[in-house]
Design an enzyme around this catalytic site. Structure first.
Site, PDB file in Angstrom:
ATOM      1  N   ASP A 492     -12.342 -26.220 -13.947  1.00 59.84           N
ATOM      2  CA  ASP A 492     -12.798 -25.376 -15.167  1.00 59.84           C
ATOM      3  C   ASP A 492     -13.833 -24.600 -15.029  1.00 59.84           C
ATOM      4  O   ASP A 492     -13.986 -23.823 -16.012  1.00 59.84           O
ATOM      5  CB  ASP A 492     -13.341 -27.141 -15.966  1.00 59.84           C
ATOM      6  CG  ASP A 492     -13.124 -27.569 -16.566  1.00 59.84           C
ATOM      7  OD1 ASP A 492     -11.593 -27.518 -17.385  1.00 59.84           O
ATOM      8  OD2 ASP A 492     -13.319 -28.918 -17.008  1.00 59.84           O
TER       9      ASP A 492
HETATM   10  C1  GLC Z   1     -19.256 -27.829 -16.980  1.00 64.06           C
HETATM   11  C2  GLC Z   1     -18.880 -28.874 -15.220  1.00 64.06           C
HETATM   12  C3  GLC Z   1     -17.473 -29.231 -14.999  1.00 64.06           C
HETATM   13  C4  GLC Z   1     -17.097 -29.913 -16.146  1.00 64.06           C
HETATM   14  C5  GLC Z   1     -17.257 -29.146 -17.715  1.00 64.06           C
HETATM   15  C6  GLC Z   1     -16.955 -29.945 -18.633  1.00 64.06           C
HETATM   16  O1  GLC Z   1     -18.899 -27.115 -16.493  1.00 64.06           O
HETATM   17  O2  GLC Z   1     -19.434 -27.934 -14.266  1.00 64.06           O
HETATM   18  O3  GLC Z   1     -17.574 -30.616 -13.498  1.00 64.06           O
HETATM   19  O4  GLC Z   1     -15.196 -30.303 -15.794  1.00 64.06           O
HETATM   20  O5  GLC Z   1     -18.291 -28.937 -17.779  1.00 64.06           O
HETATM   21  O6  GLC Z   1     -17.190 -29.447 -19.640  1.00 64.06           O
HETATM   22  C1  GLC Z   2     -14.193 -31.826 -14.492  1.00 61.30           C
HETATM   23  C2  GLC Z   2     -13.760 -32.520 -15.370  1.00 61.30           C
HETATM   24  C3  GLC Z   2     -12.160 -32.096 -14.668  1.00 61.30           C
HETATM   25  C4  GLC Z   2     -12.243 -31.130 -14.318  1.00 61.30           C
HETATM   26  C5  GLC Z   2     -13.360 -30.549 -12.992  1.00 61.30           C
HETATM   27  C6  GLC Z   2     -13.125 -29.764 -12.064  1.00 61.30           C
HETATM   28  O1  GLC Z   2     -14.380 -33.440 -13.100  1.00 61.30           O
HETATM   29  O2  GLC Z   2     -13.617 -33.728 -16.285  1.00 61.30           O
HETATM   30  O3  GLC Z   2     -11.413 -31.761 -16.034  1.00 61.30           O
HETATM   31  O4  GLC Z   2     -11.079 -30.858 -13.816  1.00 61.30           O
HETATM   32  O5  GLC Z   2     -14.953 -31.152 -13.380  1.00 61.30           O
HETATM   33  O6  GLC Z   2     -13.600 -28.117 -12.973  1.00 61.30           O
END
Ligand code: GLC
Ligand code: GLC
Length: 821
Positions: A492
């Protein structure tokens, strides 16, 4: 005190595998160590001192009780029982009253938590759970006087109501301090805020015993400027029967009783939720219709009825956990797979990433990618629910094959304010669907008619949704022929099209420019891996032409990655919006990333040239630590708007070189595919909580469940975990351990036996239910190998190959699988 396994005993507790419990022996754990109650719509989160809250279906819109995140002291708000005997005051769950107890234990079990406390020979045992198919938490409290003389005890229950919408409840005080309303009738306290207007639901807190008084106004209960640790009501042993009008409504019962020497008393409290249809809301002007509440109270009005429900819950879990059990030489491995990993899989499946002690339950809906991945740890347990979930997800897909990133469980509609464009999203549905069919043999899921987002009537079947998911990648390729990344892929925080310089905007929902340049090698690997699954599905349902055409796209992508996605010693991670490499030796920071190593290696890209093996060697050299595999190295030390959120985190945390556990199993699987059993097991066990008992203080989070992230080597505290419970790690590490280490792998035709174990393991036994049969599998490894050719015997008859053909067997069967060379 009975201790099941001394070897696991630690500063804060121990496993009791026989009872399927983790027993916590201190109310002062490094973080609140929690458990989840409920399994079908009504859920509670409960810490080792009974902190937490409960909600019905949606933790934002239907929250029953109030909890204060990130407050002081931590873990503030819960279901509290206060006692006062001879002027001594304490809590039956170790806190919030700080009185040191003579005995304290919290047993977190499968769907229940039990608390034992004792002070001055007054012992309490509290069992909290949500009975199956019930919209209520039940709290059964037994108080025993172990003194040689009679004692008078003043007991007070306590919960604080949340005014339903948890976000509004924590922010909109100018309104909310005036809206609270309750009713009290008999021993039940009803919470009816906003019932007078648009809500057709209320909550109640009752007890099966006459009460000596109650409070429903928080200030009256606590006394001015006092906290939950020292309510004035407990100190004075008196209540004022306050009826809350606005301010902060609570529910507290006061029961005063005498217990003779050795005598016990059991009380049952019910914290329930009721919906009433609009015509029958009132039983008299301004008096709520209590009929459904009385029914619910009656269901649990004796300790016998509660015991029956507890037994049903235990049977339910026994049956679920029994679907696959393992007996290997390593107890910790067995404990993880037989109990806690499966338990966590159900919780993550049910709750996605919505409500934990790190997810406030007001932010995120069900994630498209997360929920699809969660099914791979759960399909063997409750396949019907997995099917329903996949079809719900499918119905939020857009007609162009792309997906809304999240949907709300109450409406089952895609979340418009988050939108889509996370270009890895669609292909996860190929994984979930293929895995579901391999588990169940149920191809009919493909024929289910499913709407595309916004449609009234479904015009296409689920197979068509998969085809569009596949084509969404094919139709969105960038300058190198690799998949466009969009806002982000699995990571993300790799926001290559965001270019944010505004601290008030979200990295994830901001996308500037046309985004027709930045590409993801991880999605390319994912496309090759799950594209193969798509091709196979096409073949199996007789779509031969489509299978051929799709195969050609997969092959093309494979070549593209070989040519454009290989850096020399590992797979590149991405190309940014300027066409520069991300995750290459040419970069000054972030030279190597885990995700593309995992996916391209699992997909076997470049196998002829030894690329997967070389990538694994690079992972070992550059990313591996004692606590797991880091996401990238070197960590980003400066913010770059061309990379986005990943470079916003301090080095060593989260996606910036943290050990992001979710992706570690990809490496485990890739290692197992390469036949490197020791490596696979090493990576598996480094992040598995059952193996981390001697670093509890450092690790901080619950020693029985996975956490999302463990701090990496660049952090201040390598090995320190955060964000426990709701993480894709649970499903993935279970999948890696069962399907690739043990190699018990469901496939279309049956169960494949293809282990890659520790060479030192000579014998492993596994029981596995599969499509109506139950297999007792003995795995023998007389030559000390990891992987090899399998000699398979079914009920004493040797068969060719390593497949147990599903359609030939029903009932119980005995399998011997020997690794022979
Ligand atoms: C933030 C977190 C990430 C997560 C995302 C979802 O970016 O670092 O881990 O997946 O929020 O909203
Ligand atoms: C968080 C989110 C997931 C994403 C991950 C890496 O765990 O829930 O959707 O893939 O962060 O950013």
């Amino acid at each position: 005190m009975l201790k099941q396994d001394k070897s696991t005993e630690q500063q804060y507790g121990y496993f009791d595998d026989q009872k399927l419990e983790y027993v916590i022996t201190s109310p002062y754990t490094p973080t609140p160590w929690i458990n989840y109650l409920g399994n079908d719509g009504f859920y509670g989160l409960i810490s080792n001192t009974a902190g937490g809250y409960c909600f019905y279906r949606d933790p934002k819109f239907r929250r029953l009780t109030r909890y204060r995140y990130n407050s002081v002291p931590v873990d503030n708000g819960g279901r509290y029982f206060y006692l006062n005997c001879d002027g001594h005051q304490w809590s039956a769950t170790g806190r919030p009253v700080h009185t040191e107890l003579d005995e304290y234990r919290c047993h977190h079990g499968m769907g229940y938590s039990r608390f034992h406390a004792s002070k001055n020979n007054i012992a309490t045992e509290l069992t909290s759970f949500i009975p199956l198919n019930t919209k209520a938490e039940v709290h059964r409290l037994t108080i025993t006087n172990n003194n040689d003389n009679a004692k008078t005890i003043d007991l007070f229950s306590f919960i604080e109501w949340c005014l339903w919408n948890a976000e509004d409840d924590g922010t909109n005080f100018q309104r909310n301090l005036s809206t609270g309303e309750v009713e009290v009738e008999g021993s039940a306290i009803y919470h009816k805020t906003e019932y007078r207007e648009r809500r057709n639901h209320y909550a109640f807190y009752s007890v099966n015993h006459p009460i000596d008084g109650f409070e429903t106004d928080r200030e009256t209960f606590l006394g001015p400027y006092r906290g939950f640790d020292s309510p004035i009501a407990i100190e004075k042993k008196s209540t004022h029967n306050s009826v809350a009008r606005g301010w902060s409504p609570i529910a507290s019962h006061h029961i005063k009783f005498e217990l003779g020497a050795g005598e016990s008393k059991t009380l049952v409290f019910v914290l329930g939720y009721c919906e009433v249809d609009a015509e029958h809301k009132w039983q008299a002007p301004n008096v709520i219709n209590k009929a459904p509440a009385l029914l619910l109270q009656k269901q649990f009005d004796s300790s016998e009825k509660v015991a029956t429900e507890l037994q049903k819950l235990a049977d339910y879990w026994h049956k679920l956990l029994n679907k696959m059990t393992v007996n290997s030489p390593d107890k910790r491995f067995n404990r993880a797979l037989n109990i806690w990993n499966q338990y966590q899989n159900m919780v993550t499946f049910n709750l996605s990433r919505s409500a934990s002690f790190y997810e406030s339950g007001i932010g995120r809906g069900m994630g498209f990618r997360d929920s699809n991945q969660d099914t791979i740890g759960f399909a063997h347990m409750v396949p019907e629910k997995v099917k329903e979930r996949i079809l719900d997800l499918s119905a939020t897909q857009k007609a162009d094959g792309s997906a809304y990133h999240q949907y709300q469980p109450l409406t089952k509609k895609g979340n418009a304010n988050i939108g889509g464009n996370f270009n890895d999203d669609p292909m996860w549905m190929v994984l979930s669907t293929a895995n579901y069919i391999k588990e169940t043999g149920d191809f009919s899921i493909l024929d289910e008619m499913v709407i595309y987002d916004g449609q009234e009537v479904a015009t296409h079947n689920h197979f068509d949704h998969l085809e569009r998911a596949f084509n969404h990648v094919v139709n969105n390729l960038g300058p190198h022929g690799l998949p466009l990344i969009g806002r982000a892929d699995w990571n993300d925080c790799l926001n290559l099209n965001c270019f944010s310089e505004d601290p008030n905007e979200s990295f994830q929902t901001t996308q500037r420019g046309a985004s027709d340049v930045a590409e993801s090698v991880m999605i390319a690997g994912q496309f090759v891996l799950y594209g193969q699954d798509f091709v196979e599905i096409c073949q199996r349902i007789g779509k031969t032409d489509l299978a051929l055409a799709s195969q050609a796209h997969v092959e093309q992508m494979r070549q593209t990655v070989e040519q454009q996605g290989w850096d020399g010693e590992w797979y590149i991670r991405a190309y940014d919006a300027q066409g520069n490499k991300v995750g290459s030796h040419e970069c000054s920071e972030g030279k190597i990333f885990i995700e593309s190593q995992g996916f391209c290696a699992m997909a076997g890209i470049g196998t002829e040239q030894g690329k997967p093996l070389q990538a694994m060697q690079s992972v070992e050299k550059h990313l591996t630590t004692d606590f797991g595999i880091m996401l990238n190295q070197p960590a980003f030390t400066r913010y770059s708007k061309y990379l986005g959120e990943i470079s916003s985190y301090p080095p060593g945390y989260k996606e910036n070189a943290g050990i992001f556990c979710h992706n570690n199993p990809w490496i485990t699987i890739a290692e197992a595919m390469l036949g490197r059993g020791e490596k696979a097991f090493e990576y598996y066990s480094k992040i598995t909580p059952a193996f981390l008992q001697d670093v509890q203080q450092l690790h901080k989070t619950e020693p029985y469940v996975y956490s999302q992230m463990i701090a990496g080597k660049d952090s201040a505290n390598p090995g320190e975990a955060k964000n426990s419970w709701l993480t894709g790690t649970a499903a993935w590490n279970y999948y890696a351990a069962t399907q690739y280490i043990l190699g018990i792998r469901p496939d279309y035709e049956g169960l494949i036996i293809d282990p890659c174990i520790l060479p030192s393991w000579q014998n492993v036994t596994i029981a596995r239910e599969f499509r109506g049969a139950r297999y007792d599998i003995e795995l023998h490894n007389p030559h000390g190998l990891s992987k090899g050719k399998i000699k398979l015997t079914i009920d004493g008859h040797e068969v060719d190959g390593n497949l147990i053909e599903a359609n030939r067997y029903q009932g119980q069967h005995h399998i011997v699988a020997e690794i022979i060379a």
